[in-house]
Design a protein around this motif. Structure first.
Motif, PDB file in Angstrom:
ATOM      1  N   VAL A  16     102.858 -21.721 -20.606  1.00  0.00           N
ATOM      2  CA  VAL A  16     102.316 -20.889 -21.683  1.00  0.00           C
ATOM      3  C   VAL A  16     101.727 -21.774 -22.781  1.00  0.00           C
ATOM      4  O   VAL A  16     100.634 -21.506 -23.299  1.00  0.00           O
ATOM      5  N   ALA A  17     102.446 -22.839 -23.138  1.00  0.00           N
ATOM      6  CA  ALA A  17     101.961 -23.745 -24.181  1.00  0.00           C
ATOM      7  C   ALA A  17     100.615 -24.356 -23.797  1.00  0.00           C
ATOM      8  O   ALA A  17      99.719 -24.487 -24.639  1.00  0.00           O
ATOM      9  N   TYR A  83     105.908 -10.740 -26.471  1.00  0.00           N
ATOM     10  CA  TYR A  83     106.986 -10.829 -25.492  1.00  0.00           C
ATOM     11  C   TYR A  83     106.415 -11.119 -24.110  1.00  0.00           C
ATOM     12  O   TYR A  83     105.415 -10.534 -23.695  1.00  0.00           O
ATOM     13  N   VAL A  84     107.091 -12.038 -23.420  1.00  0.00           N
ATOM     14  CA  VAL A  84     106.699 -12.418 -22.070  1.00  0.00           C
ATOM     15  C   VAL A  84     107.923 -12.233 -21.178  1.00  0.00           C
ATOM     16  O   VAL A  84     108.978 -12.818 -21.440  1.00  0.00           O
ATOM     17  N   SER A  85     107.817 -11.409 -20.159  1.00  0.00           N
ATOM     18  CA  SER A  85     108.978 -11.125 -19.323  1.00  0.00           C
ATOM     19  C   SER A  85     108.570 -10.808 -17.899  1.00  0.00           C
ATOM     20  O   SER A  85     107.424 -10.427 -17.638  1.00  0.00           O
ATOM     21  N   ALA A  86     109.531 -10.957 -17.001  1.00  0.00           N
ATOM     22  CA  ALA A  86     109.297 -10.607 -15.598  1.00  0.00           C
ATOM     23  C   ALA A  86     109.497  -9.119 -15.350  1.00  0.00           C
ATOM     24  O   ALA A  86     109.139  -8.619 -14.282  1.00  0.00           O
ATOM     25  N   TYR A 102     102.986  -7.188 -25.136  1.00  0.00           N
ATOM     26  CA  TYR A 102     103.956  -7.439 -24.081  1.00  0.00           C
ATOM     27  C   TYR A 102     103.174  -7.907 -22.860  1.00  0.00           C
ATOM     28  O   TYR A 102     102.250  -7.228 -22.412  1.00  0.00           O
ATOM     29  N   VAL A 103     103.544  -9.082 -22.336  1.00  0.00           N
ATOM     30  CA  VAL A 103     102.815  -9.680 -21.216  1.00  0.00           C
ATOM     31  C   VAL A 103     103.788  -9.933 -20.069  1.00  0.00           C
ATOM     32  O   VAL A 103     104.882 -10.478 -20.283  1.00  0.00           O
ATOM     33  N   ASP A 107     101.640 -11.801 -14.353  1.00  0.00           N
ATOM     34  CA  ASP A 107     100.220 -11.607 -14.672  1.00  0.00           C
ATOM     35  C   ASP A 107      99.774 -12.482 -15.845  1.00  0.00           C
ATOM     36  O   ASP A 107      98.776 -12.185 -16.497  1.00  0.00           O
ATOM     37  N   ILE A 108     100.518 -13.552 -16.114  1.00  0.00           N
ATOM     38  CA  ILE A 108     100.262 -14.336 -17.321  1.00  0.00           C
ATOM     39  C   ILE A 108      98.832 -14.883 -17.366  1.00  0.00           C
ATOM     40  O   ILE A 108      98.173 -14.835 -18.405  1.00  0.00           O
TER      41      ILE A 108
END
Length: 241
Positions: A16-17, A83-86, A102-103, A107-108
């Protein structure tokens, strides 16, 4: 710009960074991403008030992402949360703490660019800017990205929240800076330094400490006048920053 990325999967946090750094640096916005693997670690970060954007995993051991986001928002209402979650079922909980987006992790690569586009548009729309000529180009710097300006001979360095790393430099003198700066919360504290008062942490002992940890000397002859000007501004606008 300081960005927090908190995920117990540190390899995913690094991914992500990488996305975020490439995105903002391509738009000439300096970023510093800090990676944490737990909510406890994130809340213990020094100078947490500098962070404007946080990407949080929801499902973490100990302090989960929802509780972490709630604590961050209570302390720093202007911080933007993504927010990033599975798991899609956590999305509704994310919005209960005023999350911006919310991601889904799977699908990032597809969802994050659009999310960053919207964040960037929100950062740049309807903002006052300082227009300067830097490296033969005209550059517009939003005032709320500027912590202070420092002159040396006929060059002025513009600094943001990354200490000692100029956003840009241009040829001019303090006396030639546009009046609109001083009409919008900027204050000259010495012969060479003009600061954005919203980012002053304190003025004492003939020093002004900025929120990014930088200390600048205050004119001794005008110390009381400068300190009074800051306290008056803080009384009027301090609750807005």
């Amino acid at each position: 710009m300081h960005i927090l990325i908190c995920d117990d999967d540190i390899a995913f946090a690094r991914r992500v960074a990488d996305y975020v750094e490439v995105y903002f640096e391509s738009r000439e916005i300096q970023v510093q991403c800090t990676l944490c693997s737990s909510g406890k670690e994130a809340l213990a970060l020094p100078d947490l008030e500098l962070y404007r954007l946080a990407f949080l995993d929801v499902d973490m051991p100990g302090i989960n992402g929802i509780d972490l986001g709630r604590q961050l928002k209570q302390r720093y209402p202007e911080m933007m949360l993504v927010y990033v979650s599975a798991y899609l079922e956590f999305a509704l909980q994310g919005y209960t703490v005023n999350a911006y987006r919310y991601v889904l992790k799977r699908d990032i690569a597809k969802q994050l660019p659009g999310c960053l586009d919207d964040i960037y548009s929100g950062m740049t729309d309807s903002r006052l800017t300082l227009t300067v000529h830097c490296n033969r180009e005209t550059v517009e710097i939003p005032l709320d990205q500027i912590y202070y300006l420092e002159s040396s001979l006929r060059q002025i360095d513009v600094y943001g929240d990354l200490a000692h790393k100029p956003i840009c430099s241009f040829y001019s003198k303090i006396a030639e800076l546009p009046p609109m700066l001083f009409q919008n919360g900027f204050l000259q504290v010495g012969r060479s330094d003009v600061v954005n008062m919203r980012y002053i942490r304190s003025i004492r002992n003939y020093k002004v400490e900025m929120r990014n940890g930088v200390e600048l000397s205050v004119s001794r002859g005008k110390y009381q006048e400068i300190r009074s000007a800051f306290l008056e501004w803080k009384g009027q606008f301090g609750n807005e920053v």
